[in-house]
Scaffold this motif. Structure first.
Motif, PDB file in Angstrom:
ATOM      1  N   VAL A 286       0.565   2.240  10.547  1.00 47.59           N
ATOM      2  CA  VAL A 286       0.589   1.100  10.022  1.00 47.59           C
ATOM      3  C   VAL A 286      -0.913   0.705   9.622  1.00 47.59           C
ATOM      4  CG1 VAL A 286       0.969  -1.523  10.111  1.00 47.59           C
ATOM      5  CG2 VAL A 286       2.893   0.021  10.694  1.00 47.59           C
ATOM      6  N   LEU A 287      -1.794   1.055  10.710  1.00 49.16           N
ATOM      7  CA  LEU A 287      -3.060   0.741  10.974  1.00 49.16           C
ATOM      8  C   LEU A 287      -3.871   1.544   9.681  1.00 49.16           C
ATOM      9  CD1 LEU A 287      -4.407   0.282  14.577  1.00 49.16           C
ATOM     10  CD2 LEU A 287      -4.521  -1.343  12.853  1.00 49.16           C
ATOM     11  N   ASP A 288      -3.500   2.879   9.616  1.00 49.46           N
ATOM     12  CA  ASP A 288      -3.931   3.611   8.550  1.00 49.46           C
ATOM     13  C   ASP A 288      -3.700   3.200   7.267  1.00 49.46           C
ATOM     14  OD1 ASP A 288      -4.951   5.389  10.390  1.00 49.46           O
ATOM     15  OD2 ASP A 288      -3.281   6.858  10.429  1.00 49.46           O
ATOM     16  N   TYR A 289      -2.577   2.649   7.151  1.00 51.39           N
ATOM     17  CA  TYR A 289      -2.101   2.153   5.533  1.00 51.39           C
ATOM     18  C   TYR A 289      -2.934   1.052   5.502  1.00 51.39           C
ATOM     19  CZ  TYR A 289       0.673   0.307   1.906  1.00 51.39           C
ATOM     20  OH  TYR A 289       0.990  -0.093   0.697  1.00 51.39           O
ATOM     21  N   ILE A 290      -3.220   0.111   6.276  1.00 49.10           N
ATOM     22  CA  ILE A 290      -3.836  -1.232   6.231  1.00 49.10           C
ATOM     23  C   ILE A 290      -5.390  -0.993   5.782  1.00 49.10           C
ATOM     24  CG2 ILE A 290      -4.779  -3.425   7.351  1.00 49.10           C
ATOM     25  CD1 ILE A 290      -2.054  -3.572   8.598  1.00 49.10           C
ATOM     26  N   LYS A 291      -5.731   0.148   6.681  1.00 48.63           N
ATOM     27  CA  LYS A 291      -7.332   0.538   6.200  1.00 48.63           C
ATOM     28  C   LYS A 291      -7.290   1.108   4.790  1.00 48.63           C
ATOM     29  CE  LYS A 291      -8.520   2.008  10.675  1.00 48.63           C
ATOM     30  NZ  LYS A 291      -8.423   3.212  11.843  1.00 48.63           N
ATOM     31  N   GLY A 292      -6.357   1.842   4.470  1.00 48.79           N
ATOM     32  CA  GLY A 292      -6.269   2.388   3.092  1.00 48.79           C
ATOM     33  C   GLY A 292      -6.085   1.109   2.142  1.00 48.79           C
ATOM     34  N   VAL A 293      -5.407   0.013   2.456  1.00 49.77           N
ATOM     35  CA  VAL A 293      -5.409  -1.030   1.511  1.00 49.77           C
ATOM     36  C   VAL A 293      -6.884  -1.540   1.193  1.00 49.77           C
ATOM     37  CG1 VAL A 293      -4.661  -3.505   1.068  1.00 49.77           C
ATOM     38  CG2 VAL A 293      -3.137  -1.571   1.800  1.00 49.77           C
TER      39      VAL A 293
ATOM     40  N   LYS B  54      -8.944  -0.166  -0.564  1.00 43.88           N
ATOM     41  CA  LYS B  54      -8.316  -0.105  -2.251  1.00 43.88           C
ATOM     42  C   LYS B  54      -7.737   1.006  -2.597  1.00 43.88           C
ATOM     43  CE  LYS B  54     -11.499  -4.102  -3.658  1.00 43.88           C
ATOM     44  NZ  LYS B  54     -12.334  -4.586  -4.432  1.00 43.88           N
ATOM     45  N   LYS B  55      -7.604   1.811  -1.629  1.00 44.97           N
ATOM     46  CA  LYS B  55      -6.943   3.262  -1.868  1.00 44.97           C
ATOM     47  C   LYS B  55      -5.773   3.565  -1.009  1.00 44.97           C
ATOM     48  CE  LYS B  55     -10.896   5.694  -3.643  1.00 44.97           C
ATOM     49  NZ  LYS B  55     -11.992   6.640  -3.077  1.00 44.97           N
ATOM     50  N   PRO B  56      -4.593   2.566  -0.989  1.00 48.18           N
ATOM     51  CA  PRO B  56      -3.589   2.895  -0.168  1.00 48.18           C
ATOM     52  C   PRO B  56      -2.666   3.989  -0.842  1.00 48.18           C
ATOM     53  CG  PRO B  56      -3.300   1.019  -1.461  1.00 48.18           C
ATOM     54  CD  PRO B  56      -4.423   1.492  -1.730  1.00 48.18           C
ATOM     55  N   PRO B  57      -2.130   4.825   0.193  1.00 45.87           N
ATOM     56  CA  PRO B  57      -1.198   5.801  -0.151  1.00 45.87           C
ATOM     57  C   PRO B  57       0.075   5.325  -0.599  1.00 45.87           C
ATOM     58  CG  PRO B  57      -1.178   5.965   1.955  1.00 45.87           C
ATOM     59  CD  PRO B  57      -2.382   4.908   1.685  1.00 45.87           C
ATOM     60  N   ARG B  58       0.774   5.782  -1.711  1.00 46.39           N
ATOM     61  CA  ARG B  58       1.798   5.202  -2.395  1.00 46.39           C
ATOM     62  C   ARG B  58       2.935   5.791  -1.638  1.00 46.39           C
ATOM     63  NH1 ARG B  58       4.977   6.575  -7.450  1.00 46.39           N
ATOM     64  NH2 ARG B  58       6.229   4.576  -7.848  1.00 46.39           N
ATOM     65  N   PHE B  59       3.804   4.847  -1.476  1.00 44.36           N
ATOM     66  CA  PHE B  59       5.180   5.172  -0.578  1.00 44.36           C
ATOM     67  C   PHE B  59       6.350   4.821  -1.599  1.00 44.36           C
ATOM     68  CE2 PHE B  59       2.441   4.987   2.835  1.00 44.36           C
ATOM     69  CZ  PHE B  59       2.715   6.013   3.854  1.00 44.36           C
ATOM     70  N   LEU B  60       7.048   5.729  -1.875  1.00 42.27           N
ATOM     71  CA  LEU B  60       8.384   5.447  -2.712  1.00 42.27           C
ATOM     72  C   LEU B  60       9.163   4.280  -2.078  1.00 42.27           C
ATOM     73  CD1 LEU B  60       9.466   8.497  -4.584  1.00 42.27           C
ATOM     74  CD2 LEU B  60       8.755   6.270  -5.817  1.00 42.27           C
TER      75      LEU B  60
ATOM     76  N   LEU C 184      -0.814  -4.809  -7.394  1.00 41.81           N
ATOM     77  CA  LEU C 184      -2.110  -4.520  -8.214  1.00 41.81           C
ATOM     78  C   LEU C 184      -2.860  -3.340  -8.086  1.00 41.81           C
ATOM     79  CD1 LEU C 184      -3.478  -8.055  -7.603  1.00 41.81           C
ATOM     80  CD2 LEU C 184      -2.824  -7.127  -9.637  1.00 41.81           C
ATOM     81  N   LEU C 185      -2.875  -2.825  -6.617  1.00 42.99           N
ATOM     82  CA  LEU C 185      -3.788  -1.593  -6.319  1.00 42.99           C
ATOM     83  C   LEU C 185      -3.053  -0.272  -6.991  1.00 42.99           C
ATOM     84  CD1 LEU C 185      -4.760  -2.092  -2.701  1.00 42.99           C
ATOM     85  CD2 LEU C 185      -6.132  -2.086  -4.770  1.00 42.99           C
ATOM     86  N   HIS C 186      -1.584  -0.313  -6.892  1.00 41.07           N
ATOM     87  CA  HIS C 186      -0.920   0.937  -7.731  1.00 41.07           C
ATOM     88  C   HIS C 186      -0.430   0.780  -9.025  1.00 41.07           C
ATOM     89  CE1 HIS C 186       0.238   2.210  -3.445  1.00 41.07           C
ATOM     90  NE2 HIS C 186      -0.761   2.885  -3.882  1.00 41.07           N
ATOM     91  N   LYS C 187      -0.832  -0.672  -9.596  1.00 40.86           N
ATOM     92  CA  LYS C 187      -0.582  -0.888 -10.907  1.00 40.86           C
ATOM     93  C   LYS C 187       1.090  -0.682 -11.174  1.00 40.86           C
ATOM     94  CE  LYS C 187      -4.767  -0.362 -13.315  1.00 40.86           C
ATOM     95  NZ  LYS C 187      -5.718  -0.284 -12.175  1.00 40.86           N
TER      96      LYS C 187
END
Lengths: 133, 377
Positions: B84-91, B94-100, B176-179
């Motif tokens: 979760v922390l890694d994901y928030i850091k990614g956000v 402005k480069k969060p990994p995309r999860f389907l 927004l980030l993943h359009k």
């Protein structure tokens, strides 16, 4: 068989009228013992429709305020709005059948309307008026 | 152009959210909004229905977390807090990994919302049982306990609103980030993905059963409204049968509604019966036997006995050194009726404060259920 049923039914139907007559006559005897003269329906009606002024509030008070002018119809309590069943015994045979109730309501309602208890004569006159309805 | 956007161009729509997941999501949204808008007690039946529906939905979702298939099962979105922390850091970069499926932050929002939902439903049922004496837990708690649970229920609802707000911000930011439109994905079920991605089955049979159960539940719960008439309006909650007394009802009910003993403390009734010769400017001329019998009934079932919510609250609100003779002077009564305008009181259909039954359908019964409150048309 049928005659018996009709007879019993007739007797049952007559009970209110019998109890009404006996309640009124019991009270008339009592009022006369308290010094009342012969009772007059006309005098009773006059008292019933007369307007009194309440000494404390200055409000107008009379019997029809709650019981309405047409005694065959439902009335409405002046301060609580509670529906009052018709006063006329011809419409509401339960009326004037219980000595205890008649006495209680005479005390309550004379005190509210006239500001005092009614005299034996007044009560007898009002009963004479009401029983004709 | 980033790598993921490059991939997007070669992607096709794949069903990620099966119908039960979407139905659960949007029905839960509707339940939360409805429950929030019907928090005033006069809409209690709608509020409680929203609560029961929410209970069913949450139970379903917990089950669906094991048998719901890809993306719906809990093991597809069980992330620990590092992820979760890694994901928030990614956000934040402005480069969060995309999860389907659900992303780590979204997953935690789901677990938090489900937990809060369970707690809200439990506290709601306990409060309903304690304060209103209704529902499956009626009478389990007393009034003060019910009130505390009710307060907790509200606090939890506010917390849930905060989590919902965070969830919405998350959805917006990620969209927004993943359009990509995540709201639309939750409506249609489809997200752009590589053609060989595992797709979710539609699960339309389960969804159909859900819809039928929701509609059936609604019909069962609200059917009383279908048979109601203006003369006999529907009362969703019927209170318990309170102690009754023929002589009390006859004598007190002769001039006004026979106000139930539970509406005033014992000291008030004692004073009232002692002063029956000057009862609100009338001489009741009751015989001593009658006075004693009625007084015994009044005292035995007075407000202190807490027979109803109104009884308990009226008694709580009156200072112990005061002996009120009018129910309408009790602070609780005043608080509950402060919004009613003079014009309403004077309306012939209402006919003043003495006429409880104008709006309280169960006034003669004495229960004064919130849901039996009904302003005349």
């Amino acid at each position: 068989m049928n005659i018996k049923v009709i007879g019993i039914t007739a007797l049952l139907l007559a009970i209110p009228f019998y109890t009404q007559a006996s309640a009124i006559s019991e009270l008339e005897t009592e009022y006369k013992s308290q010094g009342a003269e012969a009772f007059s329906a006309a005098a009773g009606e006059a008292l019933w429709t007369k307007t009194f002024i309440d000494a404390k509030s200055g409000d107008k008070r009379s019997c029809p305020i709650c019981h309405t002018a047409d005694l065959a119809k439902e009335g409405k309590h002046a301060s609580t709005g509670k529906v009052i069943k018709p006063m006329a015994p011809s419409v509401n045979p339960q009326r004037l059948t219980e000595v205890k109730k008649i006495k209680k309501w005479f005390v309550r309602n004379c005190k509210w309307t006239l500001g005092r208890e009614c005299t034996a004569q007044e009560k007898g006159d009002v009963l004479a008026f009401l029983k004709t309805l | 152009m980033t790598q993921s956007q490059e991939q997007n161009s070669k992607q096709t729509p794949v069903r990620i959210w099966n119908i039960p997941v979407r139905l659960f999501h949007w029905t839960l949204v509707a339940c939360f909004i409805t429950a929030w808008l019907t928090r005033d007690n006069r809409y209690l039946d709608i509020h409680v229905f929203a609560g029961y529906l929410m209970t069913g939905l949450i139970l379903f979702r917990l089950l669906w977390g094991f048998i719901g298939g890809p993306y719906a099962c809990f093991h597809d979105f069980s992330f620990d807090w590092h992820e979760v922390l890694d994901y928030i850091k990614g956000v934040l970069n402005k480069k969060p990994p995309r999860f389907l499926g659900h992303n780590p932050a979204g997953s935690w929002a789901i677990y938090l919302l489900l937990t809060l939902g369970v707690l809200i439903v439990i506290t709601g049922l306990l409060g309903l049982g304690g304060e209103e004496r209704q529902g499956p837990l009626a009478g389990l708690l007393n009034y003060p306990q019910g009130k505390r649970l009710q307060d907790l229920h509200e606090l939890l609802a506010w917390l849930m609103l905060c989590v919902v707000g965070t969830h919405l911000i998350g959805v917006l930011v990620e969209s927004l980030l993943h359009k990509e439109n995540l709201v639309r994905a939750m409506l249609t079920g489809y997200k752009p993905a590589k053609a060989d991605t595992i797709a979710a089955a539609s699960q339309w049979k389960t969804a159909t059963v859900m819809v039928i159960m929701i509609i059936a539940g609604g019909v069962v719960w609200f059917q009383g409204y279908l048979t109601a008439t203006p003369e006999q309006p529907y009362q969703p909650f019927v209170g318990p049968d309170l102690p009754d007394h023929d002589l009390w009802r006859e004598e007190c009910g002769a001039c006004h509604l026979a106000f139930h003993p539970s509406l005033l403390p014992a000291r008030s009734w004692k004073t009232m019966m002692a002063e029956q010769d000057t009862h609100f400017a009338e001489d009741l001329f009751l015989e001593p036997d009658t006075v004693a019998e009625i007084e015994a009934f009044l005292v035995e079932n007075s407000a202190e006995q807490g027979l109803t919510e109104a009884a308990w609250k009226i008694n709580q609100s009156i200072p112990k050194d005061q002996t009120l003779l009018r129910i309408t002077e009790a602070p609780y009564w005043l608080k509950k009726h402060q919004e009613i305008s003079d014009a309403t009181w004077q309306d012939p259909k209402v006919n003043g404060k003495v006429n409880c039954a104008a709006c309280h359908l169960d006034a003669a019964k004495g229960t004064f259920e919130d849901a039996a409150m009904h302003l005349p048309n």
